[in-house]
Design a protein around this motif. Structure first.
Motif, mmCIF file in Angstrom:
data_model
loop_
_atom_site.group_PDB
_atom_site.id
_atom_site.type_symbol
_atom_site.label_atom_id
_atom_site.label_comp_id
_atom_site.label_asym_id
_atom_site.label_seq_id
_atom_site.Cartn_x
_atom_site.Cartn_y
_atom_site.Cartn_z
ATOM 1 N N VAL A 31 0.963 -1.100 0.133
ATOM 2 C CA VAL A 31 0.008 -0.001 0.085
ATOM 3 C C VAL A 31 0.753 0.979 -0.020
ATOM 4 O O VAL A 31 1.861 1.219 0.847
ATOM 5 C CB VAL A 31 -0.980 0.057 1.336
ATOM 6 C CG1 VAL A 31 -1.548 1.202 1.241
ATOM 7 C CG2 VAL A 31 -1.728 -1.302 1.228
ATOM 8 N N LYS A 90 -2.466 4.032 -3.311
ATOM 9 C CA LYS A 90 -2.232 3.043 -4.418
ATOM 10 C C LYS A 90 -1.969 1.681 -3.853
ATOM 11 O O LYS A 90 -1.324 1.646 -2.840
ATOM 12 C CB LYS A 90 -1.286 3.668 -5.597
ATOM 13 C CG LYS A 90 -1.651 4.870 -6.197
ATOM 14 C CD LYS A 90 -0.610 5.147 -6.988
ATOM 15 C CE LYS A 90 -0.802 6.595 -7.605
ATOM 16 N NZ LYS A 90 0.163 7.399 -8.469
ATOM 17 N N VAL A 91 -2.333 0.570 -4.595
ATOM 18 C CA VAL A 91 -2.042 -0.854 -4.043
ATOM 19 C C VAL A 91 -1.531 -1.717 -4.913
ATOM 20 O O VAL A 91 -2.114 -1.541 -6.264
ATOM 21 C CB VAL A 91 -3.519 -1.390 -3.786
ATOM 22 C CG1 VAL A 91 -3.411 -2.584 -3.160
ATOM 23 C CG2 VAL A 91 -4.200 -0.343 -2.399
ATOM 24 N N ALA A 92 -0.796 -2.407 -4.655
ATOM 25 C CA ALA A 92 -0.232 -3.750 -5.476
ATOM 26 C C ALA A 92 0.134 -4.992 -4.837
ATOM 27 O O ALA A 92 0.373 -4.993 -3.864
ATOM 28 C CB ALA A 92 1.106 -3.283 -6.372
ATOM 29 N N TYR A 113 -5.869 -8.864 -0.058
ATOM 30 C CA TYR A 113 -6.717 -7.640 -0.743
ATOM 31 C C TYR A 113 -8.122 -7.473 -0.001
ATOM 32 O O TYR A 113 -8.312 -6.152 0.189
ATOM 33 C CB TYR A 113 -6.999 -8.193 -1.967
ATOM 34 C CG TYR A 113 -7.561 -6.988 -2.786
ATOM 35 C CD1 TYR A 113 -6.693 -5.930 -3.236
ATOM 36 C CD2 TYR A 113 -8.958 -7.292 -3.242
ATOM 37 C CE1 TYR A 113 -7.492 -5.040 -3.913
ATOM 38 C CE2 TYR A 113 -9.402 -6.380 -4.107
ATOM 39 C CZ TYR A 113 -8.935 -5.132 -4.475
ATOM 40 O OH TYR A 113 -9.242 -4.118 -5.126
ATOM 41 N N ARG A 117 -9.543 -3.766 1.553
ATOM 42 C CA ARG A 117 -10.801 -3.214 1.034
ATOM 43 C C ARG A 117 -11.646 -3.003 2.198
ATOM 44 O O ARG A 117 -12.384 -2.043 2.333
ATOM 45 C CB ARG A 117 -11.450 -3.983 -0.107
ATOM 46 C CG ARG A 117 -10.641 -4.259 -1.378
ATOM 47 C CD ARG A 117 -10.422 -2.930 -2.078
ATOM 48 N NE ARG A 117 -11.599 -2.047 -2.418
ATOM 49 C CZ ARG A 117 -11.723 -1.403 -3.551
ATOM 50 N NH1 ARG A 117 -10.917 -1.477 -4.327
ATOM 51 N NH2 ARG A 117 -12.854 -0.763 -3.687
ATOM 52 N N ILE A 127 -9.264 4.101 -3.048
ATOM 53 C CA ILE A 127 -7.752 3.812 -3.917
ATOM 54 C C ILE A 127 -8.008 4.474 -5.143
ATOM 55 O O ILE A 127 -8.805 4.145 -5.786
ATOM 56 C CB ILE A 127 -7.955 2.110 -3.967
ATOM 57 C CG1 ILE A 127 -7.919 1.411 -2.776
ATOM 58 C CG2 ILE A 127 -6.866 1.670 -5.086
ATOM 59 C CD1 ILE A 127 -8.020 -0.370 -2.736
ATOM 60 N N GLU A 130 -4.587 0.647 -8.838
ATOM 61 C CA GLU A 130 -4.192 -0.569 -8.093
ATOM 62 C C GLU A 130 -3.803 -1.527 -9.365
ATOM 63 O O GLU A 130 -4.154 -1.218 -10.444
ATOM 64 C CB GLU A 130 -5.330 -1.256 -7.235
ATOM 65 C CG GLU A 130 -6.293 -1.461 -8.081
ATOM 66 C CD GLU A 130 -7.355 -2.468 -7.407
ATOM 67 O OE1 GLU A 130 -7.532 -3.603 -7.292
ATOM 68 O OE2 GLU A 130 -8.152 -1.744 -6.334
ATOM 69 N N THR A 132 -3.520 -5.514 -8.882
ATOM 70 C CA THR A 132 -3.643 -6.449 -7.759
ATOM 71 C C THR A 132 -4.143 -7.824 -8.569
ATOM 72 O O THR A 132 -4.491 -7.741 -9.540
ATOM 73 C CB THR A 132 -4.710 -6.324 -6.856
ATOM 74 O OG1 THR A 132 -5.962 -5.921 -7.291
ATOM 75 C CG2 THR A 132 -4.143 -5.079 -5.914
#
Length: 160
Positions: A31, A90-92, A113, A117, A127, A130, A132
């Motif tokens: 994150v 941002k998320v990965a 994940y 959320r 977000i 992302e 993911t």
């Protein structure tokens, strides 16, 4: 200044010259949060969704778990002056890399994940971008000067 964020680590910086990087995100989640006005940013690389499986570890390593690490990331940024209303998030990660019965049944990536959320929904955090899921490992670089976030996987680089 390149700063590596290892597995189960959280790094926060108010140095706009910092570039936070984490490698080999599989089922783990990264994150990235950035205060677009103050250029304060942080990244967490957590490996498990909930601390309830090892409460003692969560006390000494809050960044290992999504449910303790994500609040730790945001609190650390707020301590440096970041404000929620200015954050870009941002998320990965969250992949399922193996096809074994164990990995499919456990599906740690999906569970990692889902916990984020749920937490973001409860705390009204959106977000922005992302990358993911899927079945690929990722490397993430996050530049604090402008919030530019790149995700590299199998020789392909994507900007979030």
């Amino acid at each position: 200044v390149l700063v590596t964020v290892g597995i189960n680590e959280c790094v926060v910086s108010d140095n706009p010259d910092s570039v936070l990087v984490t490698y080999a995100l599989g089922s783990c989640i990264a994150v990235m949060a950035w205060d677009r006005l103050l250029h304060i940013g942080g990244m967490i690389h957590y490996s498990l969704p909930q601390a309830s499986i090892h409460p003692g570890q969560a006390e000494v390593m809050p960044a290992k778990f999504g449910d303790t690490g994500i609040p730790f990331l945001f609190r650390s940024m707020y301590d440096l002056g970041a404000q929620k209303r200015h954050l870009v998030v941002k998320v990965a990660g969250g992949a399922c890399l193996n096809e074994s019965v164990f990995d499919t049944n456990m599906d740690i990536g999906r569970r990692n994940y889902v916990i984020l959320r749920k937490m973001f929904w409860k705390n009204n955090i959106m977000i922005t971008a992302e990358d993911t899921g899927g079945r690929r490992s990722r490397t993430v670089k996050f530049r604090l000067r402008d919030g530019r976030t790149t995700v590299s996987s199998k020789g392909i680089e994507t900007v979030l």
